[in-house]
Design a protein around this motif. Structure first.
Motif, PDB file in Angstrom:
ATOM      1  N   GLN A   1       0.826  -1.205   0.000  1.00 40.45           N
ATOM      2  CA  GLN A   1       0.000   0.000   0.000  1.00 40.45           C
ATOM      3  C   GLN A   1       0.866   1.262   0.000  1.00 40.45           C
ATOM      4  O   GLN A   1       0.531   2.257  -0.639  1.00 40.45           O
ATOM      5  CB  GLN A   1      -0.910  -0.005   1.237  1.00 40.45           C
ATOM      6  N   ALA A   2       2.008   1.199   0.701  1.00 39.81           N
ATOM      7  CA  ALA A   2       2.895   2.352   0.723  1.00 39.81           C
ATOM      8  C   ALA A   2       3.478   2.620  -0.664  1.00 39.81           C
ATOM      9  O   ALA A   2       3.628   3.771  -1.079  1.00 39.81           O
ATOM     10  CB  ALA A   2       4.011   2.131   1.743  1.00 39.81           C
ATOM     11  N   ARG A   3       3.819   1.545  -1.398  1.00 42.30           N
ATOM     12  CA  ARG A   3       4.353   1.721  -2.739  1.00 42.30           C
ATOM     13  C   ARG A   3       3.313   2.237  -3.710  1.00 42.30           C
ATOM     14  O   ARG A   3       3.638   2.854  -4.728  1.00 42.30           O
ATOM     15  CB  ARG A   3       4.918   0.407  -3.247  1.00 42.30           C
ATOM     16  N   ALA A   4       2.039   2.000  -3.393  1.00 41.78           N
ATOM     17  CA  ALA A   4       0.962   2.410  -4.294  1.00 41.78           C
ATOM     18  C   ALA A   4       0.487   3.835  -4.029  1.00 41.78           C
ATOM     19  O   ALA A   4      -0.425   4.313  -4.704  1.00 41.78           O
ATOM     20  CB  ALA A   4      -0.226   1.447  -4.160  1.00 41.78           C
ATOM     21  N   LEU A   5       1.084   4.528  -3.055  1.00 43.11           N
ATOM     22  CA  LEU A   5       0.662   5.891  -2.745  1.00 43.11           C
ATOM     23  C   LEU A   5       0.951   6.808  -3.918  1.00 43.11           C
ATOM     24  O   LEU A   5       2.013   6.755  -4.526  1.00 43.11           O
ATOM     25  CB  LEU A   5       1.384   6.399  -1.494  1.00 43.11           C
ATOM     26  N   ARG A   6      -0.012   7.666  -4.222  1.00 46.72           N
ATOM     27  CA  ARG A   6       0.124   8.614  -5.316  1.00 46.72           C
ATOM     28  C   ARG A   6      -0.359   9.985  -4.862  1.00 46.72           C
ATOM     29  O   ARG A   6      -1.130  10.108  -3.905  1.00 46.72           O
ATOM     30  CB  ARG A   6      -0.708   8.156  -6.537  1.00 46.72           C
ATOM     31  N   ALA A   7       0.120  11.000  -5.551  1.00 45.28           N
ATOM     32  CA  ALA A   7      -0.321  12.361  -5.241  1.00 45.28           C
ATOM     33  C   ALA A   7      -1.821  12.482  -5.456  1.00 45.28           C
ATOM     34  O   ALA A   7      -2.361  12.028  -6.461  1.00 45.28           O
ATOM     35  CB  ALA A   7       0.427  13.372  -6.107  1.00 45.28           C
ATOM     36  N   GLY A   8      -2.505  13.086  -4.487  1.00 45.70           N
ATOM     37  CA  GLY A   8      -3.949  13.256  -4.558  1.00 45.70           C
ATOM     38  C   GLY A   8      -4.739  12.284  -3.705  1.00 45.70           C
ATOM     39  O   GLY A   8      -5.932  12.482  -3.479  1.00 45.70           O
ATOM     40  N   GLN A   9      -4.096  11.192  -3.247  1.00 49.72           N
ATOM     41  CA  GLN A   9      -4.781  10.255  -2.377  1.00 49.72           C
ATOM     42  C   GLN A   9      -5.006  10.868  -0.999  1.00 49.72           C
ATOM     43  O   GLN A   9      -4.270  11.755  -0.557  1.00 49.72           O
ATOM     44  CB  GLN A   9      -3.975   8.954  -2.245  1.00 49.72           C
ATOM     45  N   VAL A  10      -5.999  10.392  -0.300  1.00 49.54           N
ATOM     46  CA  VAL A  10      -6.351  10.869   1.038  1.00 49.54           C
ATOM     47  C   VAL A  10      -6.214   9.711   2.007  1.00 49.54           C
ATOM     48  O   VAL A  10      -6.792   8.638   1.800  1.00 49.54           O
ATOM     49  CB  VAL A  10      -7.790  11.430   1.071  1.00 49.54           C
ATOM     50  N   LEU A  11      -5.442   9.911   3.061  1.00 52.20           N
ATOM     51  CA  LEU A  11      -5.249   8.900   4.087  1.00 52.20           C
ATOM     52  C   LEU A  11      -6.020   9.298   5.333  1.00 52.20           C
ATOM     53  O   LEU A  11      -5.860  10.415   5.834  1.00 52.20           O
ATOM     54  CB  LEU A  11      -3.764   8.754   4.442  1.00 52.20           C
ATOM     55  N   PRO A  12      -6.859   8.457   5.876  1.00 51.90           N
ATOM     56  CA  PRO A  12      -7.617   8.797   7.095  1.00 51.90           C
ATOM     57  C   PRO A  12      -6.695   8.823   8.315  1.00 51.90           C
ATOM     58  O   PRO A  12      -5.804   7.993   8.462  1.00 51.90           O
ATOM     59  CB  PRO A  12      -8.644   7.675   7.187  1.00 51.90           C
ATOM     60  N   LEU A  13      -6.896   9.821   9.181  1.00 49.08           N
ATOM     61  CA  LEU A  13      -6.172   9.945  10.443  1.00 49.08           C
ATOM     62  C   LEU A  13      -7.196   9.944  11.576  1.00 49.08           C
ATOM     63  O   LEU A  13      -7.571  10.995  12.082  1.00 49.08           O
ATOM     64  CB  LEU A  13      -5.335  11.230  10.479  1.00 49.08           C
ATOM     65  N   PRO A  14      -7.667   8.796  11.994  1.00 51.78           N
ATOM     66  CA  PRO A  14      -8.734   8.748  13.009  1.00 51.78           C
ATOM     67  C   PRO A  14      -8.257   9.284  14.355  1.00 51.78           C
ATOM     68  O   PRO A  14      -7.169   8.962  14.823  1.00 51.78           O
ATOM     69  CB  PRO A  14      -9.062   7.254  13.091  1.00 51.78           C
TER      70      PRO A  14
END
Length: 361
Positions: free
Chosen positions: A239-252
């Motif tokens: 999943q870390a390798r698949a990160l791209r600009a524009g993605q949103v990661l939840p910070l609960p």
């Protein structure tokens, strides 16, 4: 024995007991001894330095006084051309005769253009001369002037020397040498820049502080690296390798008050609040926010009873991020502008939603 004879004998004994080391060594005598010893030790040439002239000249005057028949050799210092050595035809011929036939020829050598062979044959004498000079000049007014000088390549003529040497003032030594055969005399010239002494800057007076005060002052000025950590979570490598600009990661459970200041070894130093200053992200050191209780209601109470009784609720250690999902901490983001620095602190208010992190380029 008469009194006059007794006085004469005493004067002779006093002269014999005079220590030669007490005779002051001048720069002229030091150079004479260095050249005489170098010639005798390397090729067995016995010569006498008849005179030495010393002068300080700019480069143009130095080159203007050189004869075209002189052999010019560059002197290197710290890998760069610094000065020159010059030998006339009689001096070169004497060195070559001692190395080829083992004695000097009783007639003057005919002038000719210097060659690379002349330079190679003269190298042992000149190298020994340069090696002996620094030690011989120690304690004289020329102390340090020849230090570090080494033989370089032969320079074709005066015009080339003017192109490769720095335009500055040079100290020159001109030696006239008696070769001891058929009134033959040689000449040698040594030119190097004036020795410059580096001025030592004066130090400011140091206050008379005790050791403990000085130690604390030095330690307080030591550099320290700190890391501001807003949130920490674990994701799979894929999943870390698949990160791209524009993605949103939840910070609960993450708010602007969730910033922790960490030391390089991973220890928490302080709690901070996220904001901005001068258009840049900034943090302000603050006290950790106190837990806020709220009414759970029927739904929340039934959820608590379903939890394992052995698992404690609330904070885990000193990390408020681990307790946000338990329902005991108000981890909901404040979208009304409260999650930023106060206006009276001089810092700009940053309205932001900390429930998620957006990736940009």
């Amino acid at each position: 024995m008469t009194d006059s004879m007794h006085s004469t004998i005493l004067r002779r004994m006093a002269r014999r007991r005079t220590d030669p080391a007490e005779v002051p060594l001048t720069s002229s005598r030091a150079v004479r001894l260095a050249l005489t010893k170098a010639a005798n030790d390397t090729i067995g040439l016995v010569l006498t330095v008849m005179g030495m002239g010393e002068d300080v000249q700019p480069l143009d005057d130095l080159l203007g006084g050189l004869d075209d028949t002189l052999m010019l050799i560059g002197l290197q210092r710290n890998g760069q051309l610094a000065g020159i050595l010059a030998l006339d035809m009689q001096m070169r011929a004497a060195v070559m005769e001692m190395q080829t036939v083992g004695r000097l020829i009783a007639k003057q050598a005919e002038d000719r253009t210097p060659t690379g062979t002349d330079k190679t044959m003269c190298d042992p004498v000149l190298a020994a001369f340069l090696t002996a000079l620094p030690l011989a000049m120690a304690g004289t007014e020329l102390d340090g002037w020849v230090d570090g000088a080494l033989l370089g390549d032969r320079i074709d003529n005066r015009r080339v020397a003017g192109l490769v040497l720095d335009d500055r003032d040079y100290r020159t030594l001109r030696l006239t040498v008696d070769l001891g055969v058929a009134d033959r005399q040689g000449a040698l010239l040594l030119a190097l820049p004036l020795a410059t002494k580096t001025a030592v800057p004066a130090r400011d007076p140091v206050d008379d502080m005790d050791w403990g005060t000085q130690f604390r002052a030095v330690v307080a000025d030591a550099p320290a690296s700190l890391e501001a950590q807003l949130h920490r979570f674990t994701i799979p490598l894929a999943q870390a390798r698949a990160l791209r600009a524009g993605q949103v990661l939840p910070l609960p459970g993450c708010t602007v008050n969730s910033v922790r200041i960490m030391s390089p070894d991973g220890h928490k130093i302080a709690q901070a609040k996220l904001g901005q200053l001068g258009g840049m992200r900034a943090v302000r050191i603050e006290q950790a926010p106190a837990p806020q209780m709220r009414d759970l209601g029927a739904t929340g109470l039934s959820g608590m009873m379903a939890l394992d009784a052995a698992e404690p609720l609330g904070f885990q250690g000193d990390d408020p991020l681990n307790a946000g999902d338990a329902g005991l901490i108000d981890g909901a983001p404040d979208t009304g502008g409260g999650n930023a620095f106060d206006s009276d602190s001089g810092l700009d208010v940053v309205p932001m939603d900390m429930d998620a992190l957006s990736l940009t380029d």
